[in-house]
Scaffold this active site. Structure first.
Site, short mmCIF file in Angstrom:
data_model
loop_
_atom_site.label_atom_id
_atom_site.label_comp_id
_atom_site.label_asym_id
_atom_site.label_seq_id
_atom_site.Cartn_x
_atom_site.Cartn_y
_atom_site.Cartn_z
N THR A 37 0.87 -1.18 0.00
CA THR A 37 0.00 0.00 0.00
C THR A 37 0.90 1.23 0.00
O THR A 37 1.45 1.61 1.03
CB THR A 37 -0.93 0.01 1.22
OG1 THR A 37 -1.70 -1.20 1.23
CG2 THR A 37 -1.88 1.20 1.18
N LYS A 52 -0.82 5.99 8.24
CA LYS A 52 -0.06 6.16 7.00
C LYS A 52 -0.99 6.14 5.79
O LYS A 52 -0.88 6.96 4.87
CB LYS A 52 1.00 5.07 6.90
CG LYS A 52 1.85 5.08 5.65
CD LYS A 52 1.34 4.14 4.58
CE LYS A 52 1.41 2.68 5.00
NZ LYS A 52 1.04 1.76 3.89
N LYS A 61 -6.82 1.27 -3.82
CA LYS A 61 -6.45 0.69 -2.53
C LYS A 61 -6.53 1.71 -1.40
O LYS A 61 -7.13 1.45 -0.35
CB LYS A 61 -5.04 0.09 -2.62
CG LYS A 61 -4.44 -0.36 -1.29
CD LYS A 61 -5.24 -1.43 -0.60
CE LYS A 61 -4.54 -1.89 0.67
NZ LYS A 61 -5.35 -2.85 1.44
#
Length: 301
Positions: A98, A243, A174
């Protein structure tokens, strides 16, 4: 097929194991030692360097963040120890990490300049889904790049969605999906704190919601974790959730799309991390909601 797999965390171990199970020759590498042993016992070869893991037809990376992917891919130019310096022309780097849209764009350009192929294939699913080959793969890349990879995606997941010929589009899907997951977790946490303070049993409340209005797996999984206060071991650490919300905010700024809820989620996850919950599952937002509501809580942090 000869495959390298770099990154043997909770997700990577399961993915690599399923590639081995599917009959592929898998060479594994992890920056911190010890994580390859179980895979070696199942038939993998352990690489001592990134270069050794990048000698096959395909190399997967499943790493924590942009910094880790950059370090592994570009390496030290003087030593020539990154994927780009090691991967043969025509071989493919599949990034399942990711990462930011911007980094994915950089990787596509860099691999093309080196005569290599690049595809983005991030996945939806927690570690238990990775182990069971039940991930959902979101793939993007040129058709002739993705076509030879289809059997590999079948080995690690239950379904593959091809979204674009531009690899970075998969990364956008994503991070937007993880933004929605974080939104569901935060709203579940707030609602559960509300009814709990009003005298309703949390588990019963979650059972009602997930049997009626919200039957989706995300609500069932995270609602259960919130109700049981089951924040360890983390399937998705709060620090990584923070994040990912930052990544979606960065992509939104580039595309000039306001995401006001994402800004709230960044602050909520930052609060959880700042108060010692960074290594807890991001469903520990439920613990944060309880604290804010003045509810007594067994604090795993």
């Amino acid at each position: 097929m000869d495959i390298g797999f770099i990154g043997l965390g909770k997700m990577g171990r399961g993915m690599a194991a399923n590639l081995i199970e599917a009959g592929h020759r898998v060479t594994v590498y992890n920056r911190s030692p010890g994580k390859a042993e179980a895979l070696v016992s199942r038939g993998a070869t352990e690489a001592a360097t990134i270069a050794e893991a990048s000698r096959g037809e395909v190399v997967f990376t499943m790493l924590a963040d942009d910094g880790a992917v950059e370090a592994v891919t570009f390496g030290d130019p003087e030593r020539g120890d990154g994927i780009i310096a090691s991967l043969a022309p025509g071989a493919t780097h599949v990034s399942s990490s990711t990462i930011s849209v911007a980094l994915s764009e950089r990787l596509a350009v860099a691999h093309a300049a080196a005569g290599q192929r690049y595809a983005a294939a991030p996945v939806f699913g927690r570690p238990e889904a990775a182990s069971a080959a039940k991930l959902f793969v979101v793939a993007a890349g040129l058709p002739d790049v993705l076509r030879p990879l289809s059997s590999l995606f079948d080995a690690i997941g239950q379904r593959t969605f091809v979204v674009s010929e531009q690899p970075h589009a998969a990364n956008l899907v994503k991070v937007s999906g993880n933004f929605l997951l974080a939104s569901a977790i935060e709203s579940l946490s707030e609602a559960a704190a509300l009814v709990s303070k009003g005298g309703v049993d949390k588990q019963q409340y979650i059972d009602i919601l997930t049997s009626t209005l919200f039957t989706a797996p995300a609500y069932q999984t995270y609602g259960g974790l919130i109700a049981r206060k089951e924040f360890e071991p983390a399937g998705m650490a709060a620090s990584l959730g923070l994040k990912d919300v930052r990544l979606v905010l960065s992509a939104a700024e580039q595309l000039q799309v306001p995401l006001p809820v994402a800004s709230v989620l960044r602050d909520r996850l930052l609060t959880l991390v700042a108060t010692g919950g960074g290594q807890l599952d991001w469903s520990a937002l439920g613990m944060l909601a309880d604290r804010d509501a003045g509810l007594a809580s067994d604090d795993p942090a």
